[in-house]
Design an enzyme around this catalytic site. Structure first.
Site, mmCIF file in Angstrom:
data_model
loop_
_atom_site.group_PDB
_atom_site.id
_atom_site.type_symbol
_atom_site.label_atom_id
_atom_site.label_comp_id
_atom_site.label_asym_id
_atom_site.label_seq_id
_atom_site.Cartn_x
_atom_site.Cartn_y
_atom_site.Cartn_z
ATOM 1 N N SER A 1 -101.801 137.391 -45.037
ATOM 2 C CA SER A 1 -102.665 136.711 -44.073
ATOM 3 C C SER A 1 -103.534 135.603 -44.666
ATOM 4 O O SER A 1 -104.238 134.915 -43.924
ATOM 5 C CB SER A 1 -103.568 137.724 -43.356
ATOM 6 N N LYS B 1 -112.153 140.676 -39.107
ATOM 7 C CA LYS B 1 -112.232 139.455 -39.912
ATOM 8 C C LYS B 1 -113.243 138.468 -39.322
ATOM 9 O O LYS B 1 -113.991 137.809 -40.061
ATOM 10 C CB LYS B 1 -110.847 138.819 -40.035
#
Length: 360
Positions: free
Chosen positions: A257, A302
């Site tokens: 990611s 996140k």
């Protein structure tokens, strides 16, 4: 008096099993037995965030050599998700009640039939692939040529003792190779047992190597990969072909990611002007060699981590927008991105005071 004494004894004696249960749920196993008391869940929460334009342990997170770097400032922070496993019931309840963590079934982290070690190796390989794709997509955007350099050779594989680490793979059966994905594509055209000719550059000399492919081991197959699959045993990464080198100095981070933010950092350091204009930008997203941005897991964690770190803008993969907007994000702007080019256009729009593409 005797009534109250008997009642007190009943209350105290009756409390013993409860106290025993409370003490046991905080232990990983029943003392003196092999009974496992850990729960089949993992806790996902906010992980650390790193400025890809900055340094970690005295080294640039994205280190470039062989070319002059442009001046950069501000933040392009990659974000991570923390994962806790091997929790007792008390620990799992504590994460659920007193933190923003989410509990997910353990098989989402460690698929059935795969050991923790094999999953960690797969995550490490995915992280290496994200670095490679970040380099390739940045070089494509900057219109710079690339090549495929051997990062690792698997033990007991056909390539062992023939292909060496740091070899640059030039051709496979005469087909030019400039990216790791092209090597994988050419290998897939063959069957186990077939012989291939690999042309490599080693110490400034080209060599032709004959290698017999084998069946790909089960523990190295991708999910859903079935049937006869040819295997060479080489892990390659992309690097610029003109002497420029890009290194990523983050360790103990797994998964793919970070790709988008790595690629943005490379572009920012190798192109005139600044992508951030000194602002604090964070984001996430996988990236392929063509610059396409893909979805990731744990987006809400996140975003919270980035907001707490001070980010004002968060780059969200388009396929994650619905989930991203399901949480309160008043303090941070969510910008939707489909590709590296989209992300750069949005950052330039923000810099110029124009409207970027937002997650609705």
């Amino acid at each position: 008096m005797s009534f109250w004494n008997r009642r007190n004894r009943t209350v105290v004696i009756g409390a013993v099993p409860v106290m025993l249960l409370v003490s046991l749920i905080g232990l990983p196993s029943v003392p003196g037995t092999d009974i496992d008391l850990t729960v089949p869940y993992a806790a996902q929460g906010k992980g650390p965030t790193f400025n890809t334009l900055g340094e970690v342990e005295g080294k640039p997170v994205v280190e470039i050599s062989g070319a002059e770097e442009d001046e950069v400032s501000g933040n392009l922070n990659m974000t991570t998700v923390s994962v806790r496993t091997n929790m007792t019931l008390a620990q799992a309840l504590g994460r659920w009640l007193f933190t923003d963590d989410t509990l997910v079934p353990l098989e989402q982290i460690f698929p059935p039939g795969q050991s923790q070690e094999s999953v960690q190796k797969r995550n490490a390989a995915a992280f290496a692939a994200s670095e490679s794709n970040a380099t390739v997509s940045a070089m494509n955007y900057l219109k710079r040529p690339t090549e495929a350099m051997v990062l690792d050779v698997s033990e007991d594989s056909p390539a062992q003792d023939k292909v060496h680490v740091n070899d640059v793979i030039r051709k496979l059966d005469g087909v030019e190779i400039t990216k790791p994905g092209e090597l994988a594509e050419e290998i897939r055209k063959h069957q186990p047992g077939e012989e291939v000719t690999i042309t490599v550059e080693r110490q400034n000399r080209e060599r032709e190597l004959k290698v017999n492919l084998v069946e790909k081991p089960e523990n190295l197959r991708e999910p859903g990969e079935k049937g006869p699959v040819a295997f060479l045993g080489v892990t390659s990464v992309a690097q610029p072909a003109d002497g420029l080198r890009v290194e990523y100095n983050l360790t103990d981070i797994g998964g793919p990611s970070a790709g988008l933010m790595f690629s943005l950092a490379v572009v920012d350091k190798l192109s005139p002007g600044e992508l951030t204009d000194g602002q604090f930008i964070a984001g996430t997203g996988t990236i392929d060699s063509e610059g396409k941005v893909g979805p990731i897991g744990g987006i809400t964690h996140k975003i919270r981590a980035a907001e707490e770190a001070g980010a004002k803008v968060f780059l969200v993969p388009a396929d994650n927008c619905n989930e991203a907007t399901s949480v309160d994000t008043d303090g941070i702007e969510l910008v939707k991105v489909d590709s590296l080019e989209d992300a750069i256009e949005d950052l330039n729009a923000i810099k110029d005071g124009a409207e970027p593409s937002r997650c609705d």
